[in-house]
Design an enzyme around this catalytic site. Structure first.
Site, PDB file in Angstrom:
ATOM      1  N   ARG A   1       0.858  -1.187   0.000  1.00 10.59           N
ATOM      2  CA  ARG A   1       0.000   0.000   0.000  1.00 10.59           C
ATOM      3  C   ARG A   1       0.891   1.233   0.000  1.00 10.59           C
ATOM      4  NH1 ARG A   1      -3.518  -2.855  -1.467  1.00 10.59           N
ATOM      5  NH2 ARG A   1      -5.504  -3.325  -0.439  1.00 10.59           N
TER       6      ARG A   1
ATOM      7  N   HIS B   1      -1.744   0.196  -9.566  1.00 17.80           N
ATOM      8  CA  HIS B   1      -2.355  -0.726  -8.598  1.00 17.80           C
ATOM      9  C   HIS B   1      -2.993  -1.924  -9.315  1.00 17.80           C
ATOM     10  CE1 HIS B   1      -4.261  -0.950  -4.330  1.00 17.80           C
ATOM     11  NE2 HIS B   1      -4.020  -2.149  -4.823  1.00 17.80           N
TER      12      HIS B   1
ATOM     13  N   GLU C   1      -3.617   7.725  -4.420  1.00 15.60           N
ATOM     14  CA  GLU C   1      -3.921   7.004  -5.660  1.00 15.60           C
ATOM     15  C   GLU C   1      -5.167   7.620  -6.275  1.00 15.60           C
ATOM     16  OE1 GLU C   1      -4.175   2.744  -5.287  1.00 15.60           O
ATOM     17  OE2 GLU C   1      -2.135   2.621  -4.539  1.00 15.60           O
TER      18      GLU C   1
HETATM   19  P1  NAP Z   1      -0.648 -11.735   4.666  1.00 15.83           P
HETATM   20  O1  NAP Z   1      -0.507 -13.135   4.213  1.00 15.83           O
HETATM   21  O2  NAP Z   1      -1.571 -11.424   5.796  1.00 15.83           O
HETATM   22  O3  NAP Z   1       0.819 -11.212   5.036  1.00 15.83           O
HETATM   23  C1  NAP Z   1       1.081  -9.994   5.659  1.00 15.83           C
HETATM   24  C2  NAP Z   1       2.317 -10.193   6.510  1.00 15.83           C
HETATM   25  O4  NAP Z   1       2.725  -8.931   7.039  1.00 15.83           O
HETATM   26  C3  NAP Z   1       2.098 -11.132   7.721  1.00 15.83           C
HETATM   27  O5  NAP Z   1       3.124 -12.085   7.742  1.00 15.83           O
HETATM   28  C4  NAP Z   1       2.195 -10.202   8.913  1.00 15.83           C
HETATM   29  O6  NAP Z   1       2.758 -10.809  10.025  1.00 15.83           O
HETATM   30  C5  NAP Z   1       3.139  -9.145   8.389  1.00 15.83           C
HETATM   31  N1  NAP Z   1       3.064  -7.915   9.166  1.00 15.83           N
HETATM   32  C6  NAP Z   1       1.965  -7.244   9.582  1.00 15.83           C
HETATM   33  N2  NAP Z   1       2.325  -6.146  10.282  1.00 15.83           N
HETATM   34  C7  NAP Z   1       3.674  -6.147  10.332  1.00 15.83           C
HETATM   35  C8  NAP Z   1       4.631  -5.305  10.927  1.00 15.83           C
HETATM   36  N3  NAP Z   1       4.267  -4.226  11.601  1.00 15.83           N
HETATM   37  N4  NAP Z   1       5.937  -5.624  10.790  1.00 15.83           N
HETATM   38  C9  NAP Z   1       6.317  -6.724  10.107  1.00 15.83           C
HETATM   39  N5  NAP Z   1       5.468  -7.557   9.511  1.00 15.83           N
HETATM   40  C10 NAP Z   1       4.156  -7.270   9.623  1.00 15.83           C
HETATM   41  O7  NAP Z   1      -1.105 -10.784   3.473  1.00 15.83           O
HETATM   42  P2  NAP Z   1      -0.762 -10.922   1.916  1.00 15.83           P
HETATM   43  O8  NAP Z   1      -1.834 -11.685   1.245  1.00 15.83           O
HETATM   44  O9  NAP Z   1       0.644 -11.355   1.738  1.00 15.83           O
HETATM   45  O10 NAP Z   1      -0.940  -9.401   1.465  1.00 15.83           O
HETATM   46  C11 NAP Z   1      -0.116  -8.385   1.981  1.00 15.83           C
HETATM   47  C12 NAP Z   1      -0.618  -7.017   1.562  1.00 15.83           C
HETATM   48  O11 NAP Z   1      -0.387  -6.837   0.165  1.00 15.83           O
HETATM   49  C13 NAP Z   1      -2.134  -6.813   1.713  1.00 15.83           C
HETATM   50  O12 NAP Z   1      -2.488  -6.405   3.020  1.00 15.83           O
HETATM   51  C14 NAP Z   1      -2.437  -5.745   0.683  1.00 15.83           C
HETATM   52  O13 NAP Z   1      -2.405  -4.460   1.271  1.00 15.83           O
HETATM   53  C15 NAP Z   1      -1.304  -5.873  -0.326  1.00 15.83           C
HETATM   54  N6  NAP Z   1      -1.789  -6.340  -1.642  1.00 15.83           N
HETATM   55  C16 NAP Z   1      -1.658  -5.510  -2.714  1.00 15.83           C
HETATM   56  C17 NAP Z   1      -2.079  -5.936  -3.949  1.00 15.83           C
HETATM   57  C18 NAP Z   1      -1.932  -5.060  -5.162  1.00 15.83           C
HETATM   58  O14 NAP Z   1      -2.801  -5.079  -6.016  1.00 15.83           O
HETATM   59  N7  NAP Z   1      -0.860  -4.303  -5.295  1.00 15.83           N
HETATM   60  C19 NAP Z   1      -2.659  -7.195  -4.118  1.00 15.83           C
HETATM   61  C20 NAP Z   1      -2.764  -8.017  -3.011  1.00 15.83           C
HETATM   62  C21 NAP Z   1      -2.331  -7.576  -1.760  1.00 15.83           C
HETATM   63  P3  NAP Z   1       1.833 -11.507  11.141  1.00 15.83           P
HETATM   64  O15 NAP Z   1       1.160 -12.650  10.477  1.00 15.83           O
HETATM   65  O16 NAP Z   1       2.817 -11.885  12.174  1.00 15.83           O
HETATM   66  O17 NAP Z   1       0.841 -10.458  11.584  1.00 15.83           O
END
Ligand code: NAP
Length: 366
Positions: free
Chosen positions: A278, A326, A307
């Site tokens: 993000r 995005h 955005e």
């Molecule tokens: P996910 O599986 O929930 O992974 C997020 C990771 O970030 C988790 O391992 C979490 O750790 C960690 N985290 C959270 N807060 C943190 C912090 N303060 N310091 C260090 N690590 C932290 O989510 P995902 O599916 O990989 O997606 C991640 C993000 O990508 C989404 O939230 C979204 O905003 C973004 N995204 C963007 C697009 C795009 O179109 N560009 C598409 C999909 C997703 P814990 O499990 O220990 O909390």
């Protein structure tokens, strides 16, 4: 010119026909009590599935509904199928007393005040998992594009500047054998690490707050799982050691501006930052300043703050930045699956269950 306007007219006509088709589809919308507001046209098979269960109101436009319109159309609804561009803050949620579910067509739910939704008994659905690989593909693509100056090279050729092969023309950074630091060791972060392994990269990662409280614990867990050769690091060590840093954390109060001037200063001058998470996780003014001053080699951004990014944003001026609008999850197959999951989440609530992918599982639904 003629050809162009004819193509434009054809496109307009196609859009008009699609709209008429969708209207016809929704006229047959179920005479049900459950009402759903869908804030953008989604895949038609999923719209049809929803219309068989619920009375559907569709915002049939490429642009999102203005905030007032969003609230007015959501007011009579039990459920909303929303996009990341639709903002549901505490005030909005309190103004929708009938609402039982917000089903977001995304894995990130930072456009929704989760605590307010939980307090109000509104379940928040999202679409994790199925967009992991597509988003990691794009993140790796941005890494490659920024490292090897692919978008810049394309502009160079189209701009008529390609006069000869030159020993110093368009030199970039090696991807193979380099060190990649991953911030956000979740689904997408780990999918990025799998891609990096194919390029012979060394992978470092920042352990998440819930997975591992200590580096030693994380190391033991990673070794135990045998999942990868990635090495845990503190944020500072990761920034100092990496040639590429890729962001995959959700946007929360803890991650807002997680990468600011101090963090950028800790990175190598030759490093490249990739952000597909993000926009607001990075302080974009600090990023623009670091790039301008040559304190960072480049960036690949799929997300910006705000955005869409402004036309005169300093990041747009930087030749060493690749920006996409995005589109992390924007493949045909992934968007179809996302629409399917978002509708599944709504149908779950319609049938009296919590959404199968619920971002606020503690919610006691209305
Ligand atoms: P996910 O599986 O929930 O992974 C997020 C990771 O970030 C988790 O391992 C979490 O750790 C960690 N985290 C959270 N807060 C943190 C912090 N303060 N310091 C260090 N690590 C932290 O989510 P995902 O599916 O990989 O997606 C991640 C993000 O990508 C989404 O939230 C979204 O905003 C973004 N995204 C963007 C697009 C795009 O179109 N560009 C598409 C999909 C997703 P814990 O499990 O220990 O909390």
């Amino acid at each position: 010119m003629m050809g162009e306007s004819r193509t434009g007219m054809k496109k307009q006509e196609r859009k008009r026909v699609a709209r008429v088709k969708r209207r016809g589809l929704l006229e047959r919308s179920a005479d049900a009590d459950f009402r759903v507001f869908v804030t953008r046209p989604i895949a038609e098979p999923q719209l049809r599935r929803l219309a068989a269960m619920a009375r559907v109101d569709l915002w049939d436009d490429e642009m999102p509904p203005p905030q007032e319109e969003l609230l007015a159309r959501a007011r009579p609804a039990d459920g909303v199928l929303s996009m990341v561009t639709d903002r549901f803050d505490g005030a909005a949620i309190r103004a929708l007393p009938r609402l039982r579910v917000i089903s977001n067509l995304a894995v990130g739910v930072d456009n929704i005040d989760l605590s307010a939704a939980t307090r109000a008994g509104v379940a928040v659905g999202h679409t994790p998992g199925i967009l992991t690989e597509a988003t990691a593909d794009l993140a790796f693509g941005l890494l490659m594009a920024a490292a090897r100056r692919i978008a810049e090279g394309d502009r160079y050729v189209r701009g008529g500047r390609w006069r000869t092969w030159g020993p110093k023309v368009m030199l970039g950074r090696d991807v193979h054998g380099a060190t990649l630091g991953i911030i956000g060791w979740g689904a997408i972060g780990q999918a990025m690490a799998r891609r990096a392994a194919g390029f012979g990269m060394r992978v470092l990662y920042l352990p998440g707050p819930s997975a591992a409280r200590s580096l030693r614990g994380a190391r033991a867990r990673a070794a135990g799982a045998g999942s990868s050769k990635a090495e845990p690091r503190s944020l500072r060590s990761l920034l100092v050691e990496s040639d590429f840093v890729s962001l995959h954390v959700p946007l929360t109060t803890a991650t807002h501006h997680m990468i600011g001037a101090a963090e950028l200063a800790a990175m190598k001058r030759t490093a490249i930052l990739v952000n597909t998470a993000r926009g607001a996780i990075v302080d974009s003014q600090a990023l623009a300043a670091a790039l301008r001053a040559g304190r960072l080699a480049g960036a690949g951004l799929d997300v910006t703050d705000p955005e869409p990014i402004g036309k005169d944003d300093p990041l747009i001026e930087s030749p060493n930045v690749v920006i996409t609008p995005h589109i992390g999850s924007a493949s045909h197959a992934t968007r179809l699956r996302m629409a399917e999951l978002a509708v599944d989440n709504l149908i779950d609530v319609f049938e009296g269950r919590r959404p199968r992918h619920c971002a606020n599982p503690a919610v006691r639904m209305r």
